[in-house]
Design a protein around this motif. Structure first.
Motif, PDB file in Angstrom:
ATOM      1  N   UNK A 507       0.855  -1.181   0.000  1.00 41.79           N
ATOM      2  CA  UNK A 507       0.000   0.000   0.000  1.00 41.79           C
ATOM      3  C   UNK A 507       0.891   1.231   0.000  1.00 41.79           C
ATOM      4  N   UNK A 508       0.621   2.170  -0.875  1.00 39.31           N
ATOM      5  CA  UNK A 508       1.372   3.420  -0.957  1.00 39.31           C
ATOM      6  C   UNK A 508       0.541   4.511  -0.285  1.00 39.31           C
ATOM      7  N   UNK A 509       1.137   5.131   0.728  1.00 34.42           N
ATOM      8  CA  UNK A 509       0.501   6.235   1.428  1.00 34.42           C
ATOM      9  C   UNK A 509       1.238   7.513   1.060  1.00 34.42           C
ATOM     10  N   UNK A 510       0.555   8.419   0.401  1.00 33.53           N
ATOM     11  CA  UNK A 510       1.153   9.671  -0.040  1.00 33.53           C
ATOM     12  C   UNK A 510       1.022  10.718   1.054  1.00 33.53           C
ATOM     13  N   UNK A 511       2.136  11.328   1.393  1.00 36.68           N
ATOM     14  CA  UNK A 511       2.142  12.299   2.467  1.00 36.68           C
ATOM     15  C   UNK A 511       1.446  13.591   2.086  1.00 36.68           C
ATOM     16  N   UNK A 512       0.682  14.140   3.035  1.00 36.53           N
ATOM     17  CA  UNK A 512       0.019  15.418   2.842  1.00 36.53           C
ATOM     18  C   UNK A 512       0.853  16.584   3.364  1.00 36.53           C
ATOM     19  N   UNK A 513       2.027  16.261   3.931  1.00 40.37           N
ATOM     20  CA  UNK A 513       2.911  17.306   4.422  1.00 40.37           C
ATOM     21  C   UNK A 513       2.621  17.761   5.832  1.00 40.37           C
ATOM     22  N   UNK A 514       1.629  17.172   6.494  1.00 35.35           N
ATOM     23  CA  UNK A 514       1.297  17.536   7.868  1.00 35.35           C
ATOM     24  C   UNK A 514       1.324  16.342   8.815  1.00 35.35           C
ATOM     25  N   UNK A 515       1.885  15.228   8.339  1.00 38.50           N
ATOM     26  CA  UNK A 515       1.928  14.015   9.144  1.00 38.50           C
ATOM     27  C   UNK A 515       0.788  13.061   8.855  1.00 38.50           C
ATOM     28  N   UNK A 516      -0.137  13.454   7.999  1.00 32.91           N
ATOM     29  CA  UNK A 516      -1.210  12.559   7.583  1.00 32.91           C
ATOM     30  C   UNK A 516      -0.926  12.063   6.168  1.00 32.91           C
ATOM     31  N   UNK A 517      -1.660  11.009   5.765  1.00 27.77           N
ATOM     32  CA  UNK A 517      -1.379  10.358   4.487  1.00 27.77           C
ATOM     33  C   UNK A 517      -2.684   9.961   3.800  1.00 27.77           C
ATOM     34  N   UNK A 518      -2.611   9.845   2.477  1.00 30.31           N
ATOM     35  CA  UNK A 518      -3.739   9.416   1.669  1.00 30.31           C
ATOM     36  C   UNK A 518      -3.281   8.282   0.764  1.00 30.31           C
ATOM     37  N   UNK A 519      -4.093   7.230   0.677  1.00 32.46           N
ATOM     38  CA  UNK A 519      -3.707   6.098  -0.172  1.00 32.46           C
ATOM     39  C   UNK A 519      -3.593   6.516  -1.627  1.00 32.46           C
ATOM     40  N   UNK A 520      -2.542   6.000  -2.267  1.00 28.95           N
ATOM     41  CA  UNK A 520      -2.325   6.274  -3.683  1.00 28.95           C
ATOM     42  C   UNK A 520      -3.283   5.454  -4.533  1.00 28.95           C
ATOM     43  N   UNK A 521      -3.570   5.988  -5.707  1.00 29.37           N
ATOM     44  CA  UNK A 521      -4.350   5.241  -6.679  1.00 29.37           C
ATOM     45  C   UNK A 521      -3.610   3.949  -7.026  1.00 29.37           C
ATOM     46  N   UNK A 522      -4.349   2.872  -7.109  1.00 27.37           N
ATOM     47  CA  UNK A 522      -3.753   1.578  -7.437  1.00 27.37           C
ATOM     48  C   UNK A 522      -3.341   0.762  -6.237  1.00 27.37           C
ATOM     49  N   UNK A 523      -3.489   1.309  -5.019  1.00 27.67           N
ATOM     50  CA  UNK A 523      -3.168   0.553  -3.795  1.00 27.67           C
ATOM     51  C   UNK A 523      -4.394  -0.240  -3.335  1.00 27.67           C
ATOM     52  N   UNK A 524      -4.155  -1.445  -2.782  1.00 26.72           N
ATOM     53  CA  UNK A 524      -2.853  -2.112  -2.633  1.00 26.72           C
ATOM     54  C   UNK A 524      -2.416  -2.794  -3.931  1.00 26.72           C
ATOM     55  N   UNK A 525      -1.096  -2.943  -4.039  1.00 25.84           N
ATOM     56  CA  UNK A 525      -0.512  -3.633  -5.182  1.00 25.84           C
ATOM     57  C   UNK A 525      -0.432  -5.119  -4.823  1.00 25.84           C
ATOM     58  N   UNK A 526      -1.128  -6.008  -5.522  1.00 27.67           N
ATOM     59  CA  UNK A 526      -1.227  -7.419  -5.108  1.00 27.67           C
ATOM     60  C   UNK A 526       0.007  -8.231  -5.492  1.00 27.67           C
ATOM     61  N   UNK A 527       0.932  -8.376  -4.573  1.00 32.76           N
ATOM     62  CA  UNK A 527       2.144  -9.174  -4.870  1.00 32.76           C
ATOM     63  C   UNK A 527       2.401 -10.194  -3.755  1.00 32.76           C
ATOM     64  N   UNK A 528       1.359 -10.694  -3.095  1.00 34.59           N
ATOM     65  CA  UNK A 528       1.530 -11.710  -2.066  1.00 34.59           C
ATOM     66  C   UNK A 528       1.610 -11.109  -0.680  1.00 34.59           C
ATOM     67  N   UNK A 529       2.052 -11.905   0.255  1.00 36.43           N
ATOM     68  CA  UNK A 529       2.205 -11.468   1.644  1.00 36.43           C
ATOM     69  C   UNK A 529       3.602 -10.891   1.796  1.00 36.43           C
ATOM     70  N   UNK A 530       3.674  -9.587   1.892  1.00 29.34           N
ATOM     71  CA  UNK A 530       4.966  -8.901   1.869  1.00 29.34           C
ATOM     72  C   UNK A 530       5.490  -8.772   3.296  1.00 29.34           C
ATOM     73  N   UNK A 531       6.694  -9.303   3.519  1.00 28.21           N
ATOM     74  CA  UNK A 531       7.290  -9.276   4.854  1.00 28.21           C
ATOM     75  C   UNK A 531       8.205  -8.083   5.057  1.00 28.21           C
TER      76      UNK A 531
END
Length: 664
Positions: A507-531
């Protein structure tokens, strides 16, 4: 007549005695009870004493009770009253104790005893304060027997505040921002104690902030050179660069040119690359705010066609339950030092520059439990490096695997560390990863943490440059499943730091510049269980890419960044590695000028080394996989012998060791 005289005399004596007794009667018996008024707590006892006056018999009193409780150890002069056992009754109960004289049962005294519910601290939350503004707040309680004695028994209050022992009022003027957690205790007159282990006070700094802390991407361009060459221009890519930023090599400023907020160039003189070795490259932004970026190693050695890892002389280092490893220069001597977490401790080992280490002052550091913790041990599962108190020295953040917290260890430049007085509450458990970055651009390093189960999968805590942090209220930013790892970088080129979250996919969380984040378009990227996950520019297009381990698929996926927060699978991805890959690190292991990967394979007790081809594809190095200890759990990169070639440090969970691998 003479025979009547004795009788008359006797009668006269009786009359005289009667007259005397009627004129001066004997004083009556009286009873007084001590104490004259009494109260105690449920389950507690109190001793009552009877004091009799004019009782020549010495027989004392008999005791009786009306109401709850019982009497014990009764004698003619005292008795113990035992209050009823602790219960859910929250009101004051009363009992009446009576004493009657055994010499004269008509003489009695009674005493009303108040039975208080057990003391309880009702305050769960205390109001926030502001730096420089007077603060006063009483810790609320109910029940118990007054008077009370208050104290703080664990943790710490914000600087400038203290608790009054007689009233339980916390007062003073805060001098630093952040949240402090502490445990308060009261002891009442009955000797009963009550504690509240999860009190906290959040303090707002109310400052305008300053220049941001810069962040440097991997790789540098070039990321290595051969020794003995001419001076050259180094290009540094990253985030939050200023016109006044300087590129530093081992702490020394270089002649730096500002290209834009994402790129700097610096002149590396020939003298700095005259001999083989590895330097640390950082970027420093000036005050106000500002500070030193993350450090990137810059090896100086000829290129090689393959890796040649060997164990250091003292490898493996003993470290029971080793869970995390990090590499940095903790004593500012230009040599790679080692920090590793094992069980409830963090050890720091200072590099001698030849593959050997000396124990740093005060090492190992025992990680204390936070005040709210009820689990047995504060195991550390992740380490992040950074200057968290704006001292100019490298510190560490240690994530607690069992107790939803991060402990900040503040460096003093000698390799010794001092824990911050403020615990960081991560809100999720277990906390398995911590990363650092200036997510709100105020010149203070912040923290982002990943948690696998309860609470918040991703949480962000904003730093105040004093070793203390405040939580961001709207975490976890849409992440609904447990998170395993985090990577930091500016993935959409807007100058604000973003997060890549390893979970069921990425999952890509794009920073808003104030410590909060918004999910990027296309998240989550399905590539298995990522460790685990790492960010670097693997294809040289100036855009950050990602390498993510699929622990179930035994592979590494390479996601090429499009520069807008979205990613595409690289050709040939995913690449097979060992069994249960659990950690990943970036480095140029052959001095080829192309970023490679080291993957710790937990299930096959090995490290897979993937050499970058410069286009987002990778080839496994000859001699890979490299056997290490049992259950490699964390891997970090560093040149420990000054060869100019990057080595590896590996925390092995199952056999309690840290492997140190060198290249010649």
């Amino acid at each position: 007549m003479q025979s009547l005289r004795p009788l008359v005399g006797f009668i006269a004596l009786l009359a005289l005695a009667f007259l005397l007794s009627c004129g001066n009667p004997a004083p009556p018996i009286t009873i007084a009870l001590s104490p004259s008024s009494a109260q105690t707590d449920q389950g507690s006892s109190i001793t009552i004493t009877a004091m009799l006056t004019n009782d020549s018999s010495g027989r004392g009193v008999s005791w009786s009770l009306s109401g709850p409780g019982s009497l014990t150890t009764a004698s003619g002069s005292s008795v113990s009253y035992v209050a009823p056992a602790p219960s859910s009754i929250s009101t004051v109960q009363t009992a009446t104790l009576s004493a009657a004289s055994l010499a004269d049962p008509t003489k009695t005294a009674s005493l009303q005893i108040s039975v208080n519910p057990l003391p309880y601290i009702t305050s769960a939350f205390l109001p926030a304060g502001n730096v420089g503004s007077p603060y006063s707040q009483a810790v609320a309680e109910r029940g118990g027997t007054a008077p009370f004695t208050w104290s703080m028994v664990y943790g710490a209050m914000p600087a400038g505040l203290s608790i009054a022992s007689g009233t339980g009022t916390i007062s003073g003027t805060p001098t630093a921002g952040g949240t402090w957690y502490f445990e308060v205790q009261l002891t009442d007159a009955a000797g009963v104690t009550a504690t509240q282990p999860f009190l906290s006070i959040e303090v707002y700094a109310n400052s305008a902030g300053g220049n941001p802390v810069p962040f440097v991407n991997q790789p540098l361009v070039p990321d290595t050179v051969a020794p003995g060459g001419q001076g050259f221009t180094l290009t540094v890519n990253g985030t939050a660069f200023l016109a006044a930023s300087t590129v530093n090599i081992n702490g020394t400023a270089l002649a730096t040119s500002f290209v834009n907020s994402r790129q700097l160039t610096a002149t590396i003189p020939a003298a700095d690359i005259a001999t083989a070795g590895t330097a640390f490259i950082t970027v420093v932004n000036p005050a106000p705010g500002g500070g030193r970026s993350n450090a990137i190693p810059f090896p100086v050695a000829p290129p090689a066609t393959a890796t040649n890892f060997v164990n250091a002389a003292a490898s493996p280092l003993p470290a029971y339950f080793a869970t995390a490893v990090a590499v940095g220069d903790f004593n500012n001597d230009g040599k790679a030092d080692l920090a590793f977490a094992y069980n409830i401790r963090v050890a720091t080992m200072l590099g001698n520059g030849d593959g050997t280490f000396s124990q740093a002052p005060g090492s190992p550091i025992t990680i204390e439990k936070p005040p709210w913790d009820t689990l047995p041990s504060p195991y550390v599962d992740s380490l992040a490096l950074g200057d968290f108190n704006n001292s100019g020295q490298l510190g560490m953040a240690a994530a607690g695997m069992q107790n939803m917290n991060v402990t900040i260890l503040q460096g003093n430049g000698t390799g010794a560390f001092t824990p911050s007085s403020a615990f960081v509450y991560t809100q999720g458990q277990p906390t398995v990863c911590v990363v650092a970055g200036d997510f709100n651009g105020d010149g203070n390093l912040d923290l982002a943490t990943a948690s696998q189960l309860n609470g918040l999968p991703v949480s962000v805590s904003l730093g105040y440059g004093d070793g203390a942090f405040n939580s961001v209220s709207d975490s976890p930013f849409g992440v609904s499943t447990g998170a395993n790892s985090l990577a930091v970088g500016d993935f959409n080129g807007d100058g604000k730091l973003d997060l890549a979250v390893a979970t069921n996919g990425v999952i890509i969380l794009l920073g808003n510049g104030d410590g909060t984040f918004t999910q990027s378009q296309g998240s989550p990227i399905p590539i298995g269980i990522v460790s685990s996950i790492a960010a670097a520019d693997f294809n040289g297009d100036g855009k950050l890419d990602l390498a993510a381990t699929d622990s179930a698929g035994n592979a590494v996926s390479i996601l090429l960044g499009n520069g807008d927060g979205t990613f595409s699978q690289a050709p040939g991805s995913p690449a097979p590695v060992g069994f249960e890959p659990d950690s990943i690190a970036v480095g140029d292991f052959t001095n080829s000028g192309k970023a490679g990967l080291a993957v710790a394979n937990f299930g096959s007790n090995s490290i897979t080394v993937l050499l970058g081809n410069g286009d987002g594809t990778f080839s496994e190095s000859a001699g890979s996989p490299i056997p290490v200890g049992q259950g490699p759990y964390s891997v970090a990169v560093g040149d420990f012998n000054g060869s100019g070639r990057l080595g590896l440090a590996v925390a092995n969970l199952n056999d309690g060791s840290v492997s140190v691998l060198l290249q010649q």
